[in-house]
Write an enzyme that holds these catalytic residues in place. Sequence first.
Site, PDB file in Angstrom:
ATOM      1  CB  CYS A 100      -0.947  -0.047   1.200  1.00  0.00           C
ATOM      2  SG  CYS A 100      -2.315   1.132   1.136  1.00  0.00           S
ATOM      3  CB  ILE A 101       0.664   4.502   1.773  1.00  0.00           C
ATOM      4  CG1 ILE A 101       1.301   5.894   1.626  1.00  0.00           C
ATOM      5  CG2 ILE A 101       0.503   4.141   3.243  1.00  0.00           C
ATOM      6  CD1 ILE A 101       1.296   6.437   0.209  1.00  0.00           C
TER       7      ILE A 101
END
Length: 268
Positions: A177-178
Site C-alpha cells: 500500500c502506502i
Amino acid sequence: MAAVRAQVASRLAAVSAFASVSPGSRTPFQRAALHRSAPRPGARVALVLSGCGVFDGTEIHEASAILVHLSRGGAEVQIFAPDVPQMHVIDHTKGQPSEGESRNVLTESARIARGKITDLAKLSAAHHDAAIFPGGFGAAKNLSTFAVDGKDCKVNKDVERVLKEFHQAGKPIGLCCIAPVLAAKVLRGVEVTVGHEQEEGGKWPYAGTAEAIKALGAKHFVKGVAEAHVDQKNKVVTTPAFMCETALHHIHDGIGAMVRKVLELSGK
C-alpha cells in the site's frame, strides 16, 4: 495371523538394524533419510504496525492478509509498533478527526496483535530473517510524516533504524500500500511499486504517490494489484494493495505474492 506377525517382526528387525548402525558408518542414503525427517525451521518475521484503522493506523485487512500468508508459509511472526502518540484520531464513521482525542500507536496496534506486541525500539534485525510493513494511513502519519510533508517527510527514528538494519544485513523487507514510501525515503535508489501512475477513472486514487516516490530518489515500477515488485539487489518487495479500488480477494492475492517473495528471499 501368522503371516501378519511375521511381517511385523521383519519390519521391527529392519528398524533395529538401522538404529544399531553408528552415525559415521551410515550410508549417504541412510543419513539423508534421517535429515528428511527433521522439521525445517520457518522464517522469523517481524511485522511492524502503525496503529489500528485505515485512516489513522494500520489497514486491518492488509495486516490480516499478511498474517494469513505468513502462517501458510510456516513463518514465526513477532509483531511490533512504536510507542508514540498517533498524529491524530479519525472517526471512521465520518472520516473526520475526533477533536480532543489522542491514542497511542503501540496500544492501538495491540488490538490487531491480540495483545502480543513489542515496542519497536526493541526490534533487532539480528533476531529476525525478514521485516514486513503493512499499509494504512498510519504508515504515512505515525511511522513518517509523508501524509503532511510528502517528499520532504521525516521517518520515525526506529522505523528508519529497522529499515537500515535489515537492508545492511541483506535481509528482505516487504511493504504494501502506502508503506513503500518509507523504503523510498530511507533506502536511496530502491525499487518499489504503489501500483499504477494514472488514476484511470478512480481505480487508482492515490496514483500521484508514484511521482512523490520518484522525487525521493527511488525508482517506481508499474504493477497490477495482484502483483509484487521485487528489487533483487536491495531485497525489497512491494505490492499496491489498497492503493487500488478493487475487490478484496485481488488485494489478498497481491499481498500473498509479496509475502511469498519475502520468504523466498529469506532463504527459509
